[in-house]
Design a protein around this motif. Structure first.
Motif, PDB file in Angstrom:
ATOM      1  N   TYR A 130       0.825  -1.214   0.000  1.00  0.00           N
ATOM      2  CA  TYR A 130       0.000   0.000   0.000  1.00  0.00           C
ATOM      3  C   TYR A 130       0.859   1.265   0.000  1.00  0.00           C
ATOM      4  O   TYR A 130       0.662   2.185   0.802  1.00  0.00           O
ATOM      5  CB  TYR A 130      -0.961   0.001   1.202  1.00  0.00           C
ATOM      6  CG  TYR A 130      -2.140  -0.928   1.022  1.00  0.00           C
ATOM      7  CD1 TYR A 130      -3.346  -0.467   0.507  1.00  0.00           C
ATOM      8  CD2 TYR A 130      -2.045  -2.283   1.345  1.00  0.00           C
ATOM      9  CE1 TYR A 130      -4.431  -1.313   0.327  1.00  0.00           C
ATOM     10  CE2 TYR A 130      -3.107  -3.151   1.172  1.00  0.00           C
ATOM     11  CZ  TYR A 130      -4.299  -2.657   0.655  1.00  0.00           C
ATOM     12  OH  TYR A 130      -5.360  -3.518   0.476  1.00  0.00           O
TER      13      TYR A 130
ATOM     14  N   ARG B 261      -6.278   0.593  -5.762  1.00  0.00           N
ATOM     15  CA  ARG B 261      -5.917   1.268  -4.527  1.00  0.00           C
ATOM     16  C   ARG B 261      -6.427   2.705  -4.582  1.00  0.00           C
ATOM     17  O   ARG B 261      -6.878   3.192  -5.612  1.00  0.00           O
ATOM     18  CB  ARG B 261      -4.399   1.237  -4.298  1.00  0.00           C
ATOM     19  CG  ARG B 261      -3.832  -0.169  -4.094  1.00  0.00           C
ATOM     20  CD  ARG B 261      -4.340  -0.792  -2.822  1.00  0.00           C
ATOM     21  NE  ARG B 261      -3.837  -2.148  -2.611  1.00  0.00           N
ATOM     22  CZ  ARG B 261      -4.525  -3.248  -2.861  1.00  0.00           C
ATOM     23  NH1 ARG B 261      -5.760  -3.154  -3.377  1.00  0.00           N
ATOM     24  NH2 ARG B 261      -4.014  -4.435  -2.599  1.00  0.00           N
TER      25      ARG B 261
ATOM     26  N   ARG C  60     -11.343  12.036   7.117  1.00  0.00           N
ATOM     27  CA  ARG C  60     -11.107  10.603   7.300  1.00  0.00           C
ATOM     28  C   ARG C  60      -9.630  10.220   7.227  1.00  0.00           C
ATOM     29  O   ARG C  60      -9.195   9.308   7.930  1.00  0.00           O
ATOM     30  CB  ARG C  60     -11.886   9.826   6.232  1.00  0.00           C
ATOM     31  CG  ARG C  60     -11.890   8.319   6.431  1.00  0.00           C
ATOM     32  CD  ARG C  60     -12.880   7.679   5.481  1.00  0.00           C
ATOM     33  NE  ARG C  60     -13.039   6.263   5.672  1.00  0.00           N
ATOM     34  CZ  ARG C  60     -13.856   5.498   4.963  1.00  0.00           C
ATOM     35  NH1 ARG C  60     -14.596   6.049   4.002  1.00  0.00           N
ATOM     36  NH2 ARG C  60     -13.960   4.202   5.195  1.00  0.00           N
ATOM     37  N   TYR C  61      -8.856  10.922   6.371  1.00  0.00           N
ATOM     38  CA  TYR C  61      -7.492  10.472   6.098  1.00  0.00           C
ATOM     39  C   TYR C  61      -6.407  11.435   6.575  1.00  0.00           C
ATOM     40  O   TYR C  61      -5.230  11.066   6.585  1.00  0.00           O
ATOM     41  CB  TYR C  61      -7.312  10.239   4.591  1.00  0.00           C
ATOM     42  CG  TYR C  61      -8.220   9.177   4.045  1.00  0.00           C
ATOM     43  CD1 TYR C  61      -7.887   7.831   4.146  1.00  0.00           C
ATOM     44  CD2 TYR C  61      -9.425   9.515   3.431  1.00  0.00           C
ATOM     45  CE1 TYR C  61      -8.723   6.842   3.644  1.00  0.00           C
ATOM     46  CE2 TYR C  61     -10.271   8.531   2.925  1.00  0.00           C
ATOM     47  CZ  TYR C  61      -9.917   7.200   3.039  1.00  0.00           C
ATOM     48  OH  TYR C  61     -10.757   6.234   2.534  1.00  0.00           O
TER      49      TYR C  61
ATOM     50  N   LEU D 248      -0.266  11.514   4.826  1.00  0.00           N
ATOM     51  CA  LEU D 248      -0.327  10.557   3.726  1.00  0.00           C
ATOM     52  C   LEU D 248       1.067  10.158   3.240  1.00  0.00           C
ATOM     53  O   LEU D 248       1.194   9.499   2.215  1.00  0.00           O
ATOM     54  CB  LEU D 248      -1.114  11.159   2.554  1.00  0.00           C
ATOM     55  CG  LEU D 248      -2.455  11.817   2.901  1.00  0.00           C
ATOM     56  CD1 LEU D 248      -3.092  12.389   1.644  1.00  0.00           C
ATOM     57  CD2 LEU D 248      -3.390  10.841   3.581  1.00  0.00           C
TER      58      LEU D 248
ATOM     59  N   LYS E 126       6.316   2.480   8.400  1.00  0.00           N
ATOM     60  CA  LYS E 126       5.317   3.083   9.271  1.00  0.00           C
ATOM     61  C   LYS E 126       5.882   3.314  10.674  1.00  0.00           C
ATOM     62  O   LYS E 126       5.342   4.114  11.441  1.00  0.00           O
ATOM     63  CB  LYS E 126       4.066   2.212   9.339  1.00  0.00           C
ATOM     64  CG  LYS E 126       3.290   2.180   8.028  1.00  0.00           C
ATOM     65  CD  LYS E 126       1.953   1.506   8.180  1.00  0.00           C
ATOM     66  CE  LYS E 126       1.154   1.591   6.882  1.00  0.00           C
ATOM     67  NZ  LYS E 126      -0.178   0.952   6.993  1.00  0.00           N
TER      68      LYS E 126
ATOM     69  N   LYS F 249       1.314   6.918   1.090  1.00  0.00           N
ATOM     70  CA  LYS F 249       0.471   5.832   1.583  1.00  0.00           C
ATOM     71  C   LYS F 249      -0.733   5.642   0.648  1.00  0.00           C
ATOM     72  O   LYS F 249      -1.285   6.614   0.128  1.00  0.00           O
ATOM     73  CB  LYS F 249      -0.060   6.153   2.976  1.00  0.00           C
ATOM     74  CG  LYS F 249       0.987   6.373   4.038  1.00  0.00           C
ATOM     75  CD  LYS F 249       0.294   6.744   5.345  1.00  0.00           C
ATOM     76  CE  LYS F 249       1.277   7.126   6.424  1.00  0.00           C
ATOM     77  NZ  LYS F 249       0.600   7.548   7.678  1.00  0.00           N
TER      78      LYS F 249
ATOM     79  N   TRP G 211      -4.585   3.325   0.186  1.00  0.00           N
ATOM     80  CA  TRP G 211      -5.648   2.648   0.921  1.00  0.00           C
ATOM     81  C   TRP G 211      -6.430   1.756  -0.043  1.00  0.00           C
ATOM     82  O   TRP G 211      -6.310   1.892  -1.271  1.00  0.00           O
ATOM     83  CB  TRP G 211      -6.599   3.681   1.535  1.00  0.00           C
ATOM     84  CG  TRP G 211      -6.126   4.246   2.834  1.00  0.00           C
ATOM     85  CD1 TRP G 211      -6.523   3.878   4.082  1.00  0.00           C
ATOM     86  CD2 TRP G 211      -5.167   5.307   3.031  1.00  0.00           C
ATOM     87  NE1 TRP G 211      -5.870   4.630   5.028  1.00  0.00           N
ATOM     88  CE2 TRP G 211      -5.030   5.500   4.417  1.00  0.00           C
ATOM     89  CE3 TRP G 211      -4.396   6.085   2.168  1.00  0.00           C
ATOM     90  CZ2 TRP G 211      -4.166   6.452   4.967  1.00  0.00           C
ATOM     91  CZ3 TRP G 211      -3.532   7.027   2.698  1.00  0.00           C
ATOM     92  CH2 TRP G 211      -3.422   7.211   4.078  1.00  0.00           C
ATOM     93  N   PRO G 212      -7.230   0.857   0.477  1.00  0.00           N
ATOM     94  CA  PRO G 212      -8.106   0.067  -0.416  1.00  0.00           C
ATOM     95  C   PRO G 212      -9.023   0.982  -1.210  1.00  0.00           C
ATOM     96  O   PRO G 212      -9.495   2.000  -0.699  1.00  0.00           O
ATOM     97  CB  PRO G 212      -8.903  -0.810   0.559  1.00  0.00           C
ATOM     98  CG  PRO G 212      -8.091  -0.859   1.807  1.00  0.00           C
ATOM     99  CD  PRO G 212      -7.386   0.462   1.893  1.00  0.00           C
TER     100      PRO G 212
ATOM    101  N   SER H 199     -14.715   0.170   1.494  1.00  0.00           N
ATOM    102  CA  SER H 199     -13.896  -0.619   0.573  1.00  0.00           C
ATOM    103  C   SER H 199     -14.510  -1.988   0.310  1.00  0.00           C
ATOM    104  O   SER H 199     -14.010  -2.748  -0.528  1.00  0.00           O
ATOM    105  CB  SER H 199     -12.483  -0.793   1.135  1.00  0.00           C
ATOM    106  OG  SER H 199     -12.519  -1.440   2.397  1.00  0.00           O
TER     107      SER H 199
END
Length: 489
Positions: free
Chosen positions: A120, A142, A171-172, A178, A199, A227, A229-230, A303
């Protein structure tokens, strides 16, 4: 903020012909722009209200060329203005009128170097256009969540240098949230390679956070590990007519649990702004011609693909909106039935800056307060501004999920920019004083650039300002890297 500001003291070493020859040897003819028409799009800001000068626009093709260009400028004391897509609103990537150095454009460094869908992550160069990165991530099933109105032209290096926000911060997180790693060319030309896909890395100072949000004053971001994400598989987008801003924050609070923590975006808009966008941008339509002053654009996403016969995001959102209508917080609502309808809703929100430019003179404040204080801030801020200039047309909108309000006012009808500017200092002071009194920030996501240098000095403590200056002097003792932005030294 004012469109004309006091120019700070910056290095004025000229770029001599011998230096131009060395720059040409580094980047080639293709990487050097010397004629005024060629330089013009680079030295003027996106709004067309700030224009500076540069002896040359230098467009390196890789990190090695950036390093050599920066070292050359360092050795000669020549000032550098780094620039990505040139979509910023604070003049951070625009040279000062007295700038005698170069403008360093990263646009040719636009390669996606690696996509690791299993881990990811995605490693890219700084000149990659944001939308290209979104599309690249999607092609690997992704999701890269940074999303803003200028995503078709802004570049990731500039996004990170300004710590861009956008509509997915709820949310992110902001741009800095990121990022796993960076590569940066320091003001002396050295290259710091921090391209780590980790990470967890607890080995001393986390240097990457020095450069994100620094607006090119501490170095030039050349590469980054992002980064992923799904990819969202089940998305529901709705347009809500609501009672008032207090209802907005209560709706958002309830939506977190009702969506099972799947709220992706929550955008507040007022009637004046919607009408303005529809008036100026073709192929936009009001999704809900309700008799209301306030609206929300609410999006839930998962997702997990919707299983046949199972309840999906739209079903959950529909039930939630029905419950909210019963409470009186939602007056009316419509859920997008297809991608075209959802795109129209988002076009109304993301086209605000473009429509505002077409509308005429305006004042805009990019501020943040705690979410619970948003209704009070809007109410008090509008009243205070109208006391100074009664004909102002309030146009507050915002990412209420993260407390960021774009607190804007169109000029009274018929008023020109010069007249509006006469009232701006007083309005700026009452708005920013209110932000301060509510323990907020005078710049939520657009940065400081040229236009808020004095405001930062006014509202930040001496300890904070002295610490920032100490960092600047330690990394850039010659003050050649985007001098005069953020801080006056």
């Amino acid at each position: 903020m004012p469109d004309t500001v006091v120019t700070p003291s910056i290095p004025t070493v000229p770029v001599m012909p011998a230096v131009l020859d060395q720059l040409r040897a580094i980047v080639g003819e293709r990487g050097l722009i010397l004629d005024d028409p060629g330089k013009e799009p680079f030295v003027r800001d996106w709004r067309g209200s700030l224009t500076g000068t540069a002896a040359a626009v230098v467009r390196p093709a890789n990190t090695d060329e950036v390093s050599k260009v920066v070292k050359l400028c360092h050795d000669h004391g020549i000032a550098i203005v780094p620039q990505g897509g040139n979509t910023g609103l604070m003049g951070g990537a625009t040279p000062w009128p007295t700038h005698s150095g170069i403008l360093l454009s990263l646009g040719r460094m636009n390669h996606v170097l690696e996509v690791d869908p299993v881990g990811y992550t995605m490693t890219v160069e700084a000149g990659c256009v944001l939308q290209t990165l979104q599309d690249t991530a999607a092609s690997h099933d992704r999701f890269f969540p940074l999303s803003l109105g200028a995503q078709g032209s802004c570049m990731i290096g500039g996004n990170l240098s300004t710590n861009a926000g956008g509509v997915q911060v709820l949310r992110y997180g902001n741009a800095r949230n990121l990022v796993l790693g960076l590569e940066v060319v320091l003001p002396n030309g050295d290259v710091w390679n921090g391209l780590r896909s980790l990470k967890k890395d607890n080995t001393g100072y986390d240097l990457k956070h020095l450069f994100m949000g620094a607006e090119g004053t501490l170095g030039v971001i050349t590469k980054t590990v992002l980064k992923l994400w799904p990819a969202p598989k089940d998305v529901a987008t709705a347009w809500l007519a609501i009672r008032d801003p207090q209802a907005a924050i209560e709706i958002l609070s309830a939506a977190h649990a009702a969506s099972e923590d799947n709220v992706g975006s929550c955008e507040l808009m007022c009637r004046n702004v919607i009408d303005m966008v529809v008036r100026h941008l073709p192929n936009t339509q009001d999704p809900l011609k309700a008799d209301a002053e306030w609206y929300l654009l609410l999006e839930w996403s998962s997702s997990r693909p919707r299983a046949e016969g199972a309840e999906g995001m739209s079903d959950k959102l529909e039930q939630f909106l029905a419950d909210e209508i019963e409470t009186g917080r939602v007056l009316d609502a419509v859920i997008a039935q297809n991608e075209a309808q959802a795109r129209n809703m988002w076009r109304l929100r993301e086209g605000v800056a473009e429509a505002s430019r077409a509308e005429g003179p305006a004042l805009s404040y990019d501020v943040s307060v705690s979410i619970s204080r948003i209704p009070s801030f809007i109410d008090q801020g509008v009243k205070a501004a109208l006391e100074i200039l009664p004909g102002l047309r309030p146009q507050p909108i915002g990412h209420i999920g993260d407390g960021n309000i774009h607190f804007s006012f169109a000029a009274p009808k018929g008023m020109d920019r010069q007249t509006l500017n006469q009232h701006e200092p007083a309005i700026t002071r009452v708005v920013n004083n209110l932000v301060r009194d509510m323990a907020g920030s005078i710049s939520a996501e657009h940065g400081i650039g040229q236009l808020k240098v004095d405001e930062l000095a006014h509202y930040r403590s001496p300890v904070e300002l002295d610490t920032m200056r100490a960092l600047k002097r330690a990394l850039d003792p010659k003050n050649i890297m985007n001098p005069g932005k953020i801080l006056r030294l």
